[in-house]
Scaffold this motif. Structure first.
Motif, PDB file in Angstrom:
ATOM      1  N   ALA A  68      11.788  -4.582   1.365  1.00 29.07           N
ATOM      2  CA  ALA A  68      11.357  -4.394   2.759  1.00 29.07           C
ATOM      3  C   ALA A  68       9.867  -4.069   2.834  1.00 29.07           C
ATOM      4  O   ALA A  68       9.137  -4.612   3.675  1.00 29.07           O
ATOM      5  CB  ALA A  68      12.171  -3.283   3.416  1.00 29.07           C
ATOM      6  N   LEU A  69       9.392  -3.200   1.949  1.00 27.53           N
ATOM      7  CA  LEU A  69       7.985  -2.789   2.018  1.00 27.53           C
ATOM      8  C   LEU A  69       7.054  -3.904   1.546  1.00 27.53           C
ATOM      9  O   LEU A  69       5.943  -4.040   2.054  1.00 27.53           O
ATOM     10  CB  LEU A  69       7.769  -1.499   1.226  1.00 27.53           C
ATOM     11  CG  LEU A  69       8.558  -0.284   1.744  1.00 27.53           C
ATOM     12  CD1 LEU A  69       8.222   0.959   0.925  1.00 27.53           C
ATOM     13  CD2 LEU A  69       8.306  -0.033   3.224  1.00 27.53           C
ATOM     14  N   ASP A  70       7.509  -4.693   0.582  1.00 27.03           N
ATOM     15  CA  ASP A  70       6.692  -5.837   0.174  1.00 27.03           C
ATOM     16  C   ASP A  70       6.539  -6.819   1.333  1.00 27.03           C
ATOM     17  O   ASP A  70       5.449  -7.369   1.558  1.00 27.03           O
ATOM     18  CB  ASP A  70       7.319  -6.542  -1.033  1.00 27.03           C
ATOM     19  CG  ASP A  70       7.166  -5.746  -2.324  1.00 27.03           C
ATOM     20  OD1 ASP A  70       6.591  -4.638  -2.295  1.00 27.03           O
ATOM     21  OD2 ASP A  70       7.622  -6.223  -3.389  1.00 27.03           O
ATOM     22  N   GLU A 120      -5.349  -0.935  -3.704  1.00 27.35           N
ATOM     23  CA  GLU A 120      -5.246  -0.751  -2.254  1.00 27.35           C
ATOM     24  C   GLU A 120      -3.951  -1.346  -1.706  1.00 27.35           C
ATOM     25  O   GLU A 120      -3.506  -0.965  -0.620  1.00 27.35           O
ATOM     26  CB  GLU A 120      -6.436  -1.420  -1.547  1.00 27.35           C
ATOM     27  CG  GLU A 120      -7.781  -0.778  -1.828  1.00 27.35           C
ATOM     28  CD  GLU A 120      -8.007   0.469  -0.969  1.00 27.35           C
ATOM     29  OE1 GLU A 120      -7.199   0.749  -0.082  1.00 27.35           O
ATOM     30  OE2 GLU A 120      -9.014   1.160  -1.221  1.00 27.35           O
ATOM     31  N   HIS A 121      -3.370  -2.268  -2.430  1.00 25.72           N
ATOM     32  CA  HIS A 121      -2.199  -2.980  -1.908  1.00 25.72           C
ATOM     33  C   HIS A 121      -1.016  -2.986  -2.865  1.00 25.72           C
ATOM     34  O   HIS A 121      -0.155  -3.862  -2.773  1.00 25.72           O
ATOM     35  CB  HIS A 121      -2.585  -4.415  -1.527  1.00 25.72           C
ATOM     36  CG  HIS A 121      -3.650  -4.472  -0.491  1.00 25.72           C
ATOM     37  ND1 HIS A 121      -3.396  -4.228   0.830  1.00 25.72           N
ATOM     38  CD2 HIS A 121      -4.993  -4.666  -0.589  1.00 25.72           C
ATOM     39  CE1 HIS A 121      -4.532  -4.317   1.516  1.00 25.72           C
ATOM     40  NE2 HIS A 121      -5.506  -4.571   0.675  1.00 25.72           N
ATOM     41  N   SER A 122      -1.000  -2.046  -3.797  1.00 23.71           N
ATOM     42  CA  SER A 122       0.166  -1.953  -4.687  1.00 23.71           C
ATOM     43  C   SER A 122       0.330  -0.510  -5.139  1.00 23.71           C
ATOM     44  O   SER A 122      -0.632   0.266  -5.159  1.00 23.71           O
ATOM     45  CB  SER A 122       0.016  -2.889  -5.890  1.00 23.71           C
ATOM     46  OG  SER A 122      -1.114  -2.557  -6.665  1.00 23.71           O
ATOM     47  N   THR A 123       1.552  -0.187  -5.489  1.00 24.79           N
ATOM     48  CA  THR A 123       1.926   1.209  -5.708  1.00 24.79           C
ATOM     49  C   THR A 123       2.934   1.320  -6.846  1.00 24.79           C
ATOM     50  O   THR A 123       3.782   0.450  -7.013  1.00 24.79           O
ATOM     51  CB  THR A 123       2.546   1.764  -4.397  1.00 24.79           C
ATOM     52  OG1 THR A 123       1.604   1.616  -3.333  1.00 24.79           O
ATOM     53  CG2 THR A 123       2.942   3.232  -4.533  1.00 24.79           C
ATOM     54  N   HIS A 124       2.799   2.386  -7.644  1.00 18.70           N
ATOM     55  CA  HIS A 124       3.834   2.726  -8.617  1.00 18.70           C
ATOM     56  C   HIS A 124       4.839   3.645  -7.926  1.00 18.70           C
ATOM     57  O   HIS A 124       4.472   4.723  -7.452  1.00 18.70           O
ATOM     58  CB  HIS A 124       3.230   3.451  -9.823  1.00 18.70           C
ATOM     59  CG  HIS A 124       2.094   2.717 -10.461  1.00 18.70           C
ATOM     60  ND1 HIS A 124       2.240   1.492 -11.069  1.00 18.70           N
ATOM     61  CD2 HIS A 124       0.771   3.035 -10.605  1.00 18.70           C
ATOM     62  CE1 HIS A 124       1.073   1.084 -11.552  1.00 18.70           C
ATOM     63  NE2 HIS A 124       0.163   2.000 -11.273  1.00 18.70           N
ATOM     64  N   ARG A 131       0.844  -1.195   0.000  1.00 17.24           N
ATOM     65  CA  ARG A 131       0.000   0.000   0.000  1.00 17.24           C
ATOM     66  C   ARG A 131       0.880   1.245   0.000  1.00 17.24           C
ATOM     67  O   ARG A 131       1.982   1.237   0.565  1.00 17.24           O
ATOM     68  CB  ARG A 131      -0.913  -0.021   1.213  1.00 17.24           C
ATOM     69  CG  ARG A 131      -0.180  -0.054   2.546  1.00 17.24           C
ATOM     70  CD  ARG A 131      -1.123  -0.463   3.667  1.00 17.24           C
ATOM     71  NE  ARG A 131      -1.455  -1.876   3.526  1.00 17.24           N
ATOM     72  CZ  ARG A 131      -2.381  -2.509   4.248  1.00 17.24           C
ATOM     73  NH1 ARG A 131      -3.085  -1.851   5.155  1.00 17.24           N
ATOM     74  NH2 ARG A 131      -2.619  -3.794   4.065  1.00 17.24           N
ATOM     75  N   TYR A 132       0.387   2.316  -0.602  1.00 16.08           N
ATOM     76  CA  TYR A 132       1.227   3.500  -0.785  1.00 16.08           C
ATOM     77  C   TYR A 132       1.617   4.152   0.528  1.00 16.08           C
ATOM     78  O   TYR A 132       2.679   4.767   0.640  1.00 16.08           O
ATOM     79  CB  TYR A 132       0.536   4.493  -1.728  1.00 16.08           C
ATOM     80  CG  TYR A 132      -0.477   5.401  -1.098  1.00 16.08           C
ATOM     81  CD1 TYR A 132      -1.760   4.956  -0.814  1.00 16.08           C
ATOM     82  CD2 TYR A 132      -0.168   6.720  -0.787  1.00 16.08           C
ATOM     83  CE1 TYR A 132      -2.703   5.792  -0.238  1.00 16.08           C
ATOM     84  CE2 TYR A 132      -1.108   7.573  -0.214  1.00 16.08           C
ATOM     85  CZ  TYR A 132      -2.378   7.094   0.063  1.00 16.08           C
ATOM     86  OH  TYR A 132      -3.301   7.912   0.638  1.00 16.08           O
ATOM     87  N   GLY A 133       0.788   3.992   1.567  1.00  8.48           N
ATOM     88  CA  GLY A 133       1.103   4.597   2.861  1.00  8.48           C
ATOM     89  C   GLY A 133       2.425   4.093   3.430  1.00  8.48           C
ATOM     90  O   GLY A 133       3.128   4.830   4.134  1.00  8.48           O
ATOM     91  N   LEU A 134       2.779   2.855   3.131  1.00  8.95           N
ATOM     92  CA  LEU A 134       4.043   2.329   3.635  1.00  8.95           C
ATOM     93  C   LEU A 134       5.223   3.033   2.973  1.00  8.95           C
ATOM     94  O   LEU A 134       6.269   3.226   3.599  1.00  8.95           O
ATOM     95  CB  LEU A 134       4.122   0.814   3.405  1.00  8.95           C
ATOM     96  CG  LEU A 134       3.131  -0.017   4.227  1.00  8.95           C
ATOM     97  CD1 LEU A 134       3.269  -1.507   3.891  1.00  8.95           C
ATOM     98  CD2 LEU A 134       3.364   0.194   5.724  1.00  8.95           C
ATOM     99  N   LEU A 135       5.065   3.447   1.725  1.00 10.69           N
ATOM    100  CA  LEU A 135       6.140   4.189   1.061  1.00 10.69           C
ATOM    101  C   LEU A 135       6.212   5.627   1.585  1.00 10.69           C
ATOM    102  O   LEU A 135       7.301   6.180   1.743  1.00 10.69           O
ATOM    103  CB  LEU A 135       5.932   4.167  -0.468  1.00 10.69           C
ATOM    104  CG  LEU A 135       7.014   4.836  -1.300  1.00 10.69           C
ATOM    105  CD1 LEU A 135       8.404   4.285  -0.997  1.00 10.69           C
ATOM    106  CD2 LEU A 135       6.704   4.679  -2.796  1.00 10.69           C
ATOM    107  N   VAL A 136       5.057   6.218   1.880  1.00  8.50           N
ATOM    108  CA  VAL A 136       5.055   7.563   2.473  1.00  8.50           C
ATOM    109  C   VAL A 136       5.766   7.525   3.826  1.00  8.50           C
ATOM    110  O   VAL A 136       6.653   8.344   4.102  1.00  8.50           O
ATOM    111  CB  VAL A 136       3.612   8.094   2.616  1.00  8.50           C
ATOM    112  CG1 VAL A 136       3.604   9.436   3.355  1.00  8.50           C
ATOM    113  CG2 VAL A 136       2.943   8.234   1.251  1.00  8.50           C
TER     114      VAL A 136
END
Lengths: 361, 361, 361
Positions: free
Chosen positions: C305-307, C267-271, C148-153
């Motif tokens: 790590a985020l995956d 909801e669970h993947s991000t570019h 999810r994109y929040g984990l990258l933020v």
């Protein structure tokens, strides 16, 4: 509740797929075990052992003469599904039996009935006599489809897709351009879609198999027997060749009977049986090989497209809108019939509508 | 609510699996981090960093002496799970600690307790002393099972399946044919299933390891300590050899202690620890290699079958009926005990039933 | 309801990814078809044909000049998404059109708007002018993230992770040790996190690209424009070099503008778009290659790590507790802003809070 139409015959396999070996195939969500007795009769029974649900089609389950021995604990069943032996005790519980399914062989197919047992006998199995007729030569196969069966019904009832998805194989511009005639017989559950092209390009599929070099008269007469059997009567003749005679013979044309059996495996997967029977070049192995390869390629183009489409449809909210046009008349009629049959849990004999509504646009 | 029995000891690993390295394993749905301190003590703590839930068993998380350093932001923990350092500030929040789990080493296994902490001490860990006894030689392994643990309990408590699933390895016709004696001790949570075969074929597993050439007396005495530990006391002797003596010694027979630790990983997967300890040919490496290979093959036959069975069970409606017979008495007793333990969230000491109900049929 | 912030501009692609070819990309759960007209304009429209939902980005769908032809039945659309031709009939239904999306090219990115159409014009697109400035040289890429994109933020707003996850690349001990200053502007939806290190080791990323051999002054000034654009103004200078001048010029330092565009796919993947622009060694291909390889390595360390973290977070109950400390101030501010924007379904102009709350600890 599933969307399956239960009180109908379904093609489970080609007869040649079932030998004196255990064979599992799921039809409309029901896992079924098929095998042929030493006398050659096809049997059909529930695939999972009554004891601890082990799949009887899987090794080390095995046939011992005309008995199935479960590979887990050795529960043993006769061809009628009745348990005849259990481990560690002499007495076999009276209720130990696998559900058995009505099963028939007809027109090279094994047909199975998963609905209410007492309705099987009275429900006719639709015919595809070309598949084992000596007057035709047939090539055939089966491709597993990771898509709901309705997507294949849609696909086959609207052949305008041939022009786009199968261009260079069976499609030419005329297929998409030529209007169709549709007739839906709600009583018998049959949808007919016809497209007669008087002057059309001859696609490679027919050019190479018939040897015709110029333009053709091309008739596509679809006859869909909901839910399982789809027939495409295909007539190809050089432009200017005589029409069929009053007695039904038609020596000036080439005939190809394209047969699909559309059998739901689960809610989201389908057994896609396809066969191409021809009344020409009967012994020409080159033509057989060409038609088999070419039609398999076409079927796989559909498989790729429909598998993608299943992903789309499954990811969209249920009510997502489609836009239908004239070419969809046949497919929409088929959907209505399938929805009615599924709701009724009912066979074709219960249709109350008038016999046939012609829809031409 | 899960179906797990929480207030019990579970095998998390062989002691030899845990070194001075980070090691993650999930027990009953709880991801746990194991590692051995420089002094050699096994520690067990929650696997995910309290800060942003990074898995501490995964690189670049690492051990720094007796401290775990999270690979994401460097939160650092001692062997008791208490955080001792965080990035960017001197003060470590008081609540920064990983849950720690009671852990014990016994009989070559690392046992962990995931339930109410104050009940750990009072709950005995069942014994399998052969595994690190100098009087026995042991071969062993662990296979991951993609099936719920109950299917493995069923499997092991009904050895009649040896005849079918493991024919040619450990199964012979007598196993399935010989009646069993079952005894379920509801209080202690122990199920005993015995099958004594007086005159049986000697399967390859025992023929090649013991050197016996003729028929055998074969005793299978199962002792299942719900939920985790399964013992099969296996006695093999040539037909006609003397019975065990009154003092418990039994020089005329070969003894194999087959031990399974059955540890749920998730609701649908299981750690399947297996060990085979023998009191003969102690230093014979060929016998060790043969038994290790052969038993692993047998375990993998179970794994394949149970993984298939999990697919069947998971696809069927929950109430799908099974048919049980005499051989299932032990498995059904185990199910009752497991259901009771899961419902109570309770340890074995709380059983209210009379001490032991013999069921022989 | 999804957690997506809809009334905002998102980066869909680099401009160079979109040519005169069909290109599908999902943004915030919406599958969108992009292509460039023959005149060079980027278009954006719904990816699925209105007829039977076939994905227009998939073969055999194709461009015919400035028209998209569906690969299934040939529905044909113009650059505005309006259907101009259907098979088998002349009349095109008036409702046959694909939803089109506002789309802009700016700073090397293609930006798309998936929210309420009439709010697009009034909502500014945040700037990253270095990416196509002649005064900078940029290396860049895009990595798909199964998280999810929040984990990258979270990840990008707390650079103390550089010390642990990216040690040996961009992390040194000083990053984790040095306190941060955080400023959250609720009105504009911008979070600023600054960390100025006066005397720090120079990590390989900067040592090899700038040629500095000793210790450095290292400034990290983050500017996060919620939800999509993340800027890291990175200033590196030898210890003792002069500060920036009053006029804003800063000839004594090296400047790197690290840009991330964070675009939710589902909801669970991000570019995960990343770019590194520098104002030095502009024509040095070796430096470009080194920075591209090195930053891609760093991004992939985050991806791995985020995956993993997504798996953890998805498997834990929603309310699972985290423990936050000072370094998380920026990330927590971002979460608050994102939650507000998602709840309002609203753009940045609607924030009612005071303009900026400085948080330093």
């Amino acid at each position: 509740m599933t969307s399956f139409v239960r009180n109908q015959w379904y093609v489970a396999a080609y007869g040649s797929e079932i030998g004196h070996e255990l064979f599992g195939r799921t039809v409309c969500g029901e896992p079924i075990l098929f095998w042929r007795t030493e006398a050659g009769e096809v049997t059909a029974m529930a695939e999972h052992c009554v004891h601890r649900r082990f799949p009887l089609s899987r090794s080390p389950s095995r046939l011992d003469g005309d008995r199935v021995v479960c590979g887990y604990h050795g529960f043993t069943y006769g061809p009628d599904g009745v348990c005849v032996s259990v481990p560690g005790q002499r007495r076999v519980p009276r209720t130990a039996r696998l559900a058995s399914y009505p099963v028939r062989e007809q027109d090279a197919f094994v047909w199975v009935w998963i609905g209410e047992r007492d309705r099987a006998e009275g429900t006719p199995i639709p015919r595809a006599p070309w598949l084992d007729s000596p007057e035709y030569t047939t090539v055939r196969g089966m491709e597993p489809l990771a898509a709901r069966y309705g997507l294949l019904v849609d696909n086959l009832l609207d052949l305008s897709h041939e022009t786009y998805l199968h261009g260079g194989y069976i499609g030419t511009p005329e297929v998409a351009e030529t209007p169709i005639t549709t007739e839906a017989d709600e009583t018998s559950g049959i949808v007919r879609v016809s497209r007669h092209m008087d002057d059309a390009a001859c696609p490679p599929f027919y050019a190479r198999s018939t040897g015709i070099e110029g333009r053709i008269t091309r008739w596509q007469d679809i006859e869909y027997h909901a839910p399982c059997l789809y027939l495409l009567h295909s007539r190809i003749a050089p432009v200017g060749a005589p029409e069929p005679r009053a007695d039904g013979t038609d020596p000036g044309a080439f005939h190809v009977e394209v047969v699909y059996a559309i059998t739901p495996e689960t809610e989201h997967s389908t057994h896609d049986f396809w066969a191409v029977a021809r009344d020409f070049a009967l012994d020409d192995q080159q033509v057989s090989t060409f038609l088999a390869d070419n039609n398999r390629t076409v079927v796989l183009q559909d498989v790729v497209a429909l598998d993608q489409l299943e992903q789309v449809v499954a990811s969209e909210p249920p009510g997502t809108q489609e836009l239908s046009i004239n070419i969809d008349t046949g497919g929409l009629a088929a959907r209505r019939i399938l929805a009615r049959l599924a709701t009724e849990g009912a066979g074709s004999a219960e249709g109350a509508g008038a016999a046939g509504t012609a829809v031409t646009r």
